[in-house]
Design a protein around this motif. Structure first.
Motif: not given
Length: 436
Positions: A183, A186-187, A190, A192-195, A247-248, A251-252
């Protein structure tokens, strides 16, 4: 990363410092049940270790709320509050069970209610990446049912494996470590704030387990009980739900082309987190085997027995500590193998490494089935059970000497359950302290 490490350390310190007073409270409160037939320990041991773990969870979330970067998680998402609400409910049910031994169906209902509380506050699965189809949006009822099922299965998987000193806490800590690395990648990599909530949950979960393990390693001074095992199972499930269903994957931007092709290529990355049972595969396998075994015998799936994987390791001849380390090994192999495969699924070295380590694990698993004998020059460096026995002259006349072949055959005879034998840790019944 520093704020996550600070949160982890605070959680571990609070859990460690509170476990001692909680142990004294459990003794005074009488939360020391009698030894049952399926238990491995020999002396009554207090439970309620989940009290210290819950306050460690609260301390970790409280500290994270006052840190500069992690405070944004609480401002932009309601998931930490949802986790705390569900954890408080499941912890209360576990405390009551540790003290009064409530019915299994009541516990199951409480687990479903705790999962429903988290769903009502936004911690639910919104979509799933399906191979060959793409990102599939779930309806409210579908997301709720899938979330509740995932939470209940994970809680009971962790609860079923809690049978040896330090086993459940260590295995969940290994799974949380692999989960945190995934995680955080991912955060941070990439953006991605949702992670971020799932990364925070994994860090707090590691702190809870690390703070409790020094008190729970063999011989354990206190057990976590259902209040602890159900709590850490809920936190692990909450992190998996957060990162998998919210987490979509598109988006990555790892792959070009249509969304369907992107998600199809992302399957090796998201399968290990689609179901947290892949990370805690050993407890999940133990859960499935226990349900099948008890149903086949006409018993309730919640009826306790001595057929779990850790019990079978003791039957083979492993000591208590070695059985726990073997379970650690397999958990780490599956968790970090899935993590490595998610980072680079095209590398054959990862697959070959997992296969090689699996072969080593099988050899260690079946080692007590054999009785190897070390050569004469190495006898001083190995345990006594691997040394060659020397038959000397008998000091007492009139007593026939036992044949070496019969003695060797008796050594190779497997030890039955409930009979003291190899390493002094496979016994469940009484054991004499003095020689006859």
């Amino acid at each position: 990363m520093r704020e996550y490490l600070l949160t982890l350390c605070i959680t571990a310190a609070v859990t460690y410092l509170l476990t001692g007073p909680v142990r004294k409270f459990a003794i005074v409160a009488g939360a020391m049940p009698e030894i049952r037939a399926r238990d491995v320990h020999r002396e009554p041991t207090p439970r309620l270790g989940g009290i210290a773990m819950f306050f460690g969870l609260c301390a970790g979330l409280l500290v994270a709320d006052h840190l500069t970067n992690l405070s944004e998680v609480f401002e932009k998402s309601n998931e930490p509050r949802a986790l705390l609400s569900g954890a408080a409910l499941i912890w209360l049910i576990g405390v009551l069970d540790d003290k009064f031994e409530i019915d299994a169906l009541i516990k199951l209902g409480g687990q479903m209610i705790a999962a429903g509380v988290m769903v009502m506050q936004g911690l639910t699965i919104l979509w799933l990446p399906v191979p060959g189809v793409g990102t599939v949006a779930l309806t409210q009822w579908q997301g709720t049912l899938l979330t509740v099922a995932l939470v209940v299965i994970t809680i009971n998987a962790v609860n079923f494996v809690d049978g040896l000193d330090g086993l459940a806490a260590g295995m969940v800590c290994i799974a949380a470590c692999a989960f945190f690395m995934y995680t955080y990648r991912i955060w941070y990599s990439y953006g991605i704030e949702a992670a971020a909530p799932a990364t925070l949950f994994a860090a707090v979960l590691m702190g809870m387990c690390l703070g409790f393990l020094p008190h729970n390693m063999h011989p354990a001074r206190i057990f976590m009980g259902d209040s602890g095992s159900m709590l850490i199972g809920l936190v692990l499930a909450a992190g998996a739900i957060s990162v998998t269903g919210q987490v979509d994957p598109d988006l990555m931007n790892l792959f070009t082309g249509s969304e369907r092709n992107a998600v199809h290529q992302m399957v090796p990355v998201y399968i290990p987190l689609l179901m947290p049972l892949t990370i805690i595969a050993i407890p999940a396998a133990d859960l499935i085997l226990a349900i099948v075994r008890r149903t086949w015998r006409g018993q309730s799936p919640f009826a306790a027995d001595r057929g779990h994987l850790h019990h079978r390791l003791l039957e083979i001849g492993h000591s208590h500590s070695r059985a726990v380390l073997i379970m650690y090994f397999w958990s780490a192999l599956i968790a970090f193998g899935a993590l490595g495969y998610s980072v680079n699924s095209a590398s054959m070295w990862i697959v070959l490494g997992v296969v090689l380590l699996s072969a080593i694990g099988l050899i260690l698993l079946l080692l007590p089935r054999f009785t190897p004998r070390a050569p004469l020059w190495a006898e001083h460096f190995v345990p006594p059970r691997y040394r060659r026995r020397r038959v000397g002259p008998q000091p007492v006349t009139g007593v026939p000497a036992e044949a070496p072949a019969e003695e060797e055959e008796r050594e190779r005879t497997p030890v039955a359950v409930g009979v003291s034998g190899v390493n002094g840790a496979t016994a469940v019944g009484s054991r004499s302290r003095f020689t006859r």
